[in-house]
Design a protein around this motif. Structure first.
Motif, PDB file in Angstrom:
ATOM      1  N   GLY A  80       0.827  -1.205   0.000  1.00 44.71           N
ATOM      2  CA  GLY A  80       0.000   0.000   0.000  1.00 44.71           C
ATOM      3  C   GLY A  80       0.861   1.254   0.000  1.00 44.71           C
ATOM      4  O   GLY A  80       0.537   2.245  -0.662  1.00 44.71           O
ATOM      5  N   THR A  81       1.947   1.207   0.755  1.00 40.68           N
ATOM      6  CA  THR A  81       2.848   2.361   0.816  1.00 40.68           C
ATOM      7  C   THR A  81       3.400   2.665  -0.572  1.00 40.68           C
ATOM      8  O   THR A  81       3.454   3.826  -1.007  1.00 40.68           O
ATOM      9  N   HIS A  92      -2.985   7.995   6.657  1.00 41.11           N
ATOM     10  CA  HIS A  92      -1.909   7.007   6.757  1.00 41.11           C
ATOM     11  C   HIS A  92      -0.687   7.492   5.993  1.00 41.11           C
ATOM     12  O   HIS A  92       0.458   7.367   6.457  1.00 41.11           O
ATOM     13  N   ASN A 118      -8.336   4.574   8.213  1.00 42.97           N
ATOM     14  CA  ASN A 118      -7.796   3.734   9.280  1.00 42.97           C
ATOM     15  C   ASN A 118      -7.938   4.402  10.658  1.00 42.97           C
ATOM     16  O   ASN A 118      -8.641   3.897  11.543  1.00 42.97           O
ATOM     17  N   ASP A 128      -6.314   6.689  -1.194  1.00 45.24           N
ATOM     18  CA  ASP A 128      -5.634   5.589  -0.522  1.00 45.24           C
ATOM     19  C   ASP A 128      -6.739   4.644  -0.068  1.00 45.24           C
ATOM     20  O   ASP A 128      -7.342   4.828   0.985  1.00 45.24           O
ATOM     21  N   ALA A 176      -6.593   1.453   0.849  1.00 46.28           N
ATOM     22  CA  ALA A 176      -6.026   0.210   1.395  1.00 46.28           C
ATOM     23  C   ALA A 176      -7.154  -0.784   1.682  1.00 46.28           C
ATOM     24  O   ALA A 176      -7.028  -1.978   1.434  1.00 46.28           O
ATOM     25  N   ARG A 177      -8.267  -0.263   2.192  1.00 43.09           N
ATOM     26  CA  ARG A 177      -9.448  -1.110   2.479  1.00 43.09           C
ATOM     27  C   ARG A 177     -10.649  -0.616   1.663  1.00 43.09           C
ATOM     28  O   ARG A 177     -11.750  -0.459   2.185  1.00 43.09           O
ATOM     29  N   CYS A 179      -5.278  -2.528  -1.217  1.00 48.88           N
ATOM     30  CA  CYS A 179      -4.392  -3.605  -0.759  1.00 48.88           C
ATOM     31  C   CYS A 179      -5.071  -4.961  -0.910  1.00 48.88           C
ATOM     32  O   CYS A 179      -6.239  -5.124  -0.554  1.00 48.88           O
ATOM     33  N   LYS A 211      -4.552  -7.211   3.019  1.00 49.02           N
ATOM     34  CA  LYS A 211      -5.191  -6.927   4.314  1.00 49.02           C
ATOM     35  C   LYS A 211      -6.411  -7.841   4.429  1.00 49.02           C
ATOM     36  O   LYS A 211      -6.235  -9.060   4.450  1.00 49.02           O
TER      37      LYS A 211
HETATM   38  C1  LIG Z   1      -5.002   3.275   5.123  1.00 51.24           C
HETATM   39  C2  LIG Z   1      -3.706   2.602   4.817  1.00 51.24           C
HETATM   40  N1  LIG Z   1      -2.997   3.000   3.761  1.00 51.24           N
HETATM   41  C3  LIG Z   1      -1.828   2.422   3.425  1.00 51.24           C
HETATM   42  C4  LIG Z   1      -1.315   1.389   4.174  1.00 51.24           C
HETATM   43  C5  LIG Z   1       0.020   0.825   3.807  1.00 51.24           C
HETATM   44  O1  LIG Z   1      -0.034  -0.486   3.378  1.00 51.24           O
HETATM   45  P1  LIG Z   1       1.290  -1.412   3.425  1.00 51.24           P
HETATM   46  O2  LIG Z   1       1.445  -1.813   4.837  1.00 51.24           O
HETATM   47  O3  LIG Z   1       0.938  -2.532   2.497  1.00 51.24           O
HETATM   48  O4  LIG Z   1       2.425  -0.593   2.921  1.00 51.24           O
HETATM   49  C6  LIG Z   1      -2.019   0.934   5.294  1.00 51.24           C
HETATM   50  C7  LIG Z   1      -1.474  -0.165   6.115  1.00 51.24           C
HETATM   51  O5  LIG Z   1      -1.992  -0.528   7.140  1.00 51.24           O
HETATM   52  C8  LIG Z   1      -3.238   1.560   5.636  1.00 51.24           C
HETATM   53  O6  LIG Z   1      -3.954   1.188   6.705  1.00 51.24           O
END
Ligand SMILES: Cc1ncc(COP(=O)(O)O)c(C=O)c1O
Length: 345
Positions: free
Chosen positions: A60-61, A85, A142, A171, A173-174, A199, A202
């Motif tokens: 995700g990063t 995040h 998050n 972003d 991720a979820r 992602c 997750k």
């Molecule tokens: C909202 C959000 N964005 C990005 C990420 C980053 O994902 P990764 O851990 O795969 O780099 C996370 C990880 O928990 C997240 O919660």
């Protein structure tokens, strides 16, 4: 009895179907665009989000960083939430790697940025200012109790972005948790965004990987950015094979995780020494406060771990985080509440 692992949905293990698909995956050199499994995953992901193209990245990063690099140049400014995040937990990669200036505005408790705050943060044409380029939203959010951002809100931000010729990156991720919780099609939720990252590793239970979606031109730029970051993987179809199972089999069941999170929140709300409003819980992330005077969140977490339940204390406050996922059943929630009730009793 096993450990009830509620620290994060990143703890999910690949399913048997995933392991089989990984073992049998047809692979090729993805830097040459020749990995059929990655190509298929990218096509599927683009189709699900209603975008022209997609790119498989390691995390995700990396998805957020390649997206920022693709949208922004040196010295450009992104507008994002104070609790994003990307701002908090990605090592300031926007600035450190991308020479991109982050401008934060306060996140509302539901993860939104107030529309007037976004408007106020957009720079005019002035030699002193960086150029506003991108609005970065997080869906689900998050640090804001996993709140989903609705389509109407996305439309309102989209209107601002168009008026000021800014791009929107989500972003996500979820992102599928958001779509499932809101009962909307992922492509409708993604419609206002120029790019979305989500992602696989997750709640969707793949061992590795995230996806970035956008136009062909954007994805070409993101692909270049991925390469310079060292993210050009070769026969990574062996990993992407699990991601295909994530998209095909793991999305619809996220509603179970949301129901379990609600159940956990409702149980915690009844306990002395803990504080949570279950009405604020919409997806799989919950935060609650340890209000008992003689107990820190770290002590709370140590004591429940002795009973086989793992949660995450949040640094610098009274809060604890719990996240539900594929390996957590309703019976696990009952058991976890039993352990917590003894600790607080
Ligand atoms: C909202 C959000 N964005 C990005 C990420 C980053 O994902 P990764 O851990 O795969 O780099 C996370 C990880 O928990 C997240 O919660």
């Amino acid at each position: 009895m096993g450990i009830i692992e509620l620290r994060s949905d990143t703890m999910t293990q690949p399913t048997d179907d995933m392991r089989r698909a990984m073992a049998e995956a047809k692979v090729g050199d993805d830097v040459f665009g020749e990995d059929p499994t990655i190509n298929r995953l990218e096509e599927m992901a683009a189709e699900r989000l209603g975008k022209e193209a997609a790119l498989y990245v390691s995390s995700g990063t990396m998805g957020n960083l390649v997206s920022q690099l693709a949208h922004c140049g040196r010295g450009d400014e992104i507008i994002l939430g104070s609790h994003a995040h990307t701002f908090f937990f990605e090592q300031g990669g926007s600035a450190a790697v991308g020479s991109i200036h982050p401008r934060t505005v306060p996140n509302q408790p539901d993860g939104k940025l107030a529309l007037e705050d976004i408007e106020m943060a957009i720079r005019g044409d002035n030699v002193h200012f960086p150029r506003s380029r991108l609005i970065l939203l997080e869906n689900t959010h998050n640090l804001c109790n996993g709140c989903p951002l609705e389509i109407d809100y996305m439309k309102a931000v989209g209107e601002i972005a168009r008026r000021h010729k800014l791009k929107i990156h989500v972003d996500g991720a979820r992102f599928f948790n958001a779509a499932v919780a809101l009962g909307v099609e992922p492509k409708d939720l993604a419609a206002e965004a120029d790019s979305v990252s989500f992602c696989l590793s997750k709640g969707l239970a793949a061992p590795v990987g995230s996806i970035v979606c956008g136009t062909h031109d954007f994805i070409n730029e993101a692909r270049r950015a991925r390469k310079v970051l060292g993210g050009g993987m070769r026969q990574a179809g062996i990993l992407a094979a699990a991601g295909i199972i994530s998209l095909n089999e793991m999305v619809h069941r996220l509603a179970e995780d949301h129901a379990n999170a609600k159940k956990l929140a409702a149980g915690l709300a009844e306990m002395p020494g803990l504080s949570i409003d279950p009405d604020q819980i919409h997806t799989n992330i919950i935060f609650f406060e340890v209000t008992q005077a003689d107990m820190t969140p770290e002590q709370f977490v140590q004591r429940i771990e002795a009973g086989g339940v793992r949660m995450l204390p949040v640094a610098g406050g009274q809060k604890v985080r719990a996240v539900t996922h594929y390996h957590i059943t309703a019976a696990d929630i009952d058991r976890a509440l039993g352990v917590i009730s003894k600790v607080m009793g």
